[in-house]
Enzyme design. Structure first.
Site, PDB file in Angstrom:
ATOM      1  CD  GLU A  44       6.138  -8.222  -4.569  1.00  0.00           C
ATOM      2  OE1 GLU A  44       5.349  -9.110  -4.933  1.00  0.00           O
ATOM      3  OE2 GLU A  44       5.796  -7.241  -3.859  1.00  0.00           O
TER       4      GLU A  44
ATOM      5  CB  SER B  71     -14.753 -10.905  34.239  1.00  0.00           C
ATOM      6  OG  SER B  71     -14.881  -9.601  33.693  1.00  0.00           O
TER       7      SER B  71
ATOM      8  CG  LEU C 214     -13.905  -2.401  24.013  1.00  0.00           C
ATOM      9  CD1 LEU C 214     -15.155  -2.519  23.158  1.00  0.00           C
ATOM     10  CD2 LEU C 214     -13.417  -3.772  24.436  1.00  0.00           C
TER      11      LEU C 214
ATOM     12  NE  ARG D  25      -5.368  -0.236  28.307  1.00  0.00           N
ATOM     13  CZ  ARG D  25      -6.533  -0.851  28.113  1.00  0.00           C
ATOM     14  NH1 ARG D  25      -7.393  -0.393  27.231  1.00  0.00           N
ATOM     15  NH2 ARG D  25      -6.823  -1.956  28.777  1.00  0.00           N
TER      16      ARG D  25
ATOM     17  CD  GLU E   1     -11.019  -8.378  23.367  1.00  0.00           C
ATOM     18  OE1 GLU E   1     -11.384  -7.878  24.448  1.00  0.00           O
ATOM     19  OE2 GLU E   1      -9.907  -8.145  22.863  1.00  0.00           O
TER      20      GLU E   1
END
Length: 387
Positions: A56, A175, A211, A214, A318
């Site tokens: 505001e 993974s 972690l 980026r 994660e």
């Protein structure tokens, strides 16, 4: 344009402005404001960062920059104006003093310091107040804030990527990478949105991730189709607080998260209270949070209470699978993000996204809302809330 349509039109503009503060205002709410007179915008503003002026006052300052007088105008604001002094003075005072005659509010502020008091003060001053315009959208944009301010616990989003056959890694534990670069870019946008990113110690041991957020890698390219509009307005991508759940304090001192703890805030949640065992981590600038055990694992409800007490309002969890199940079993999950890649790994021993004991019968399943679907190249993102 009738009054109702006009109110929605300018509130949607205020919502778009509010999103420019994503990742920068926590644990404050995202707020946008637009000043309008005779159908013309006089000034705009949003809460840019924690500790800076509220939306505001930013809109009123914009009027000054434009050389226009806000007297007699209507203020559209996504959240009820504050009426208390925190890091900034009350916005209700500025609104009343400026001569604004009407205020259109998207959602009430559940903060006990406000909670309808701001609207009451405006009405006492003779200002016409319209409430709940674009309410659903205004609630959604501040889902984490509403949860945190009412529970004092972080808003937890469980995120994982999996193949079409439900695997988060191969049978050998590999993974990288399940999803495409476009999907992985979006993950960094979501890391920016949350105050904390949480993983289990097994993820640290197996993958040794850094972690961090980026985003600069693709912000330099300008707004891209892997990001939402808010990405354009993030001037300095910041790293979330890294949170490692490590019951028995097994995090390697040589891991990237420990070696960079002096640069990026790092918290290890553990049940180990022995000062001698904690000391090497503290000397590396890690913060240790000691919580109760539940069986052989951490009591994640206790952990979330303690992290919330530190001002952490939102966490992107994660993984891995054990931690995800623990979060569900302690009922601390508010949302899900599931990336589905067009691949098949196979393998009876390959892990799935949520491990642990699991439910006994289908009727005990954790139920979600209908997922929202977004495509990132060949990958699919499903987003939903846990009911």
């Amino acid at each position: 344009m009738n009054d109702q349509l006009q109110d929605r039109y300018f509130m949607k503009r205020a919502l778009a402005l509010a999103e420019r503060g994503v990742g920068l205002v926590n644990p404050n709410p995202l707020v946008g404001a637009v000043l309008v007179k005779d159908g013309q915008i006089l000034g705009e503003g949003w809460h840019r960062a924690f500790g800076l002026p509220h939306a505001e006052r930013e809109a009123l300052a914009d009027c000054v920059r434009r050389g226009v007088d806000p007297q007699g105008s209507t203020l559209y604001v996504t959240l009820e104006p504050c009426c208390h002094t925190g890091k900034q003075p009350p916005c209700t005072d500025a609104i009343i003093d400026s001569g604004i005659v009407r205020v259109v509010v998207g959602a009430l502020d559940p903060n006990p310091c406000v909670a309808g008091k701001g609207i009451a003060l405006l009405r006492e001053a003779g200002i016409d107040v319209e409430e709940n315009v674009c309410l659903d959208e205004c609630m959604k944009i501040n889902a984490a804030f509403f949860h945190y301010i009412t529970t004092k616990m972080p808003y937890v989003t469980v995120k994982y990527a999996m193949t079409l056959d439900g695997k988060i890694a191969t049978r050998t534990g590999k993974s990288r990478w399940i999803t495409s670069e476009a999907a992985r870019r979006r993950v960094h946008v979501d890391r920016q949105k949350n105050m904390g990113i949480m993983v289990g110690v097994n993820t640290i041991i197996q993958d040794d991730p850094v972690l961090t957020c980026r985003m600069e890698e693709f912000l330099e390219e300008g707004a891209c189709n892997t990001c939402d509009a808010t990405t354009e307005f993030i001037p300095q991508p910041k790293n979330p607080i890294r949170i490692i759940c490590d019951t028995n304090l097994r995090t390697p001192l040589t891991s990237k998260v420990v070696k960079t703890a002096s640069e990026v805030p790092t918290v290890i949640v553990t049940s180990v209270s022995d000062i001698a065992r904690q000391m090497p981590y503290r000397e590396a600038d890690c913060d240790l949070v000691v919580v109760q055990k539940a069986g052989e694992s951490l009591d994640l409800y206790d952990a979330m209470e303690r992290l919330g007490a530190q001002g952490i309002d939102s966490i992107l969890l994660e993984g891995g699978a054990t931690l995800a199940w623990s979060a569900f079993s302690f009922e601390v999950v508010q949302a899900l993000q599931v990336y589905l890649a067009p691949k098949v790994f196979g393998g009876a021993q390959a892990p799935s996204p949520v491990g642990g004991y699991g439910v006994d019968v289908p009727k005990h399943a954790f139920v979600t809302t209908i997922p929202r679907v977004t495509y990132f190249g060949c990958d699919l993102l499903l987003e939903c809330e846990v009911q």
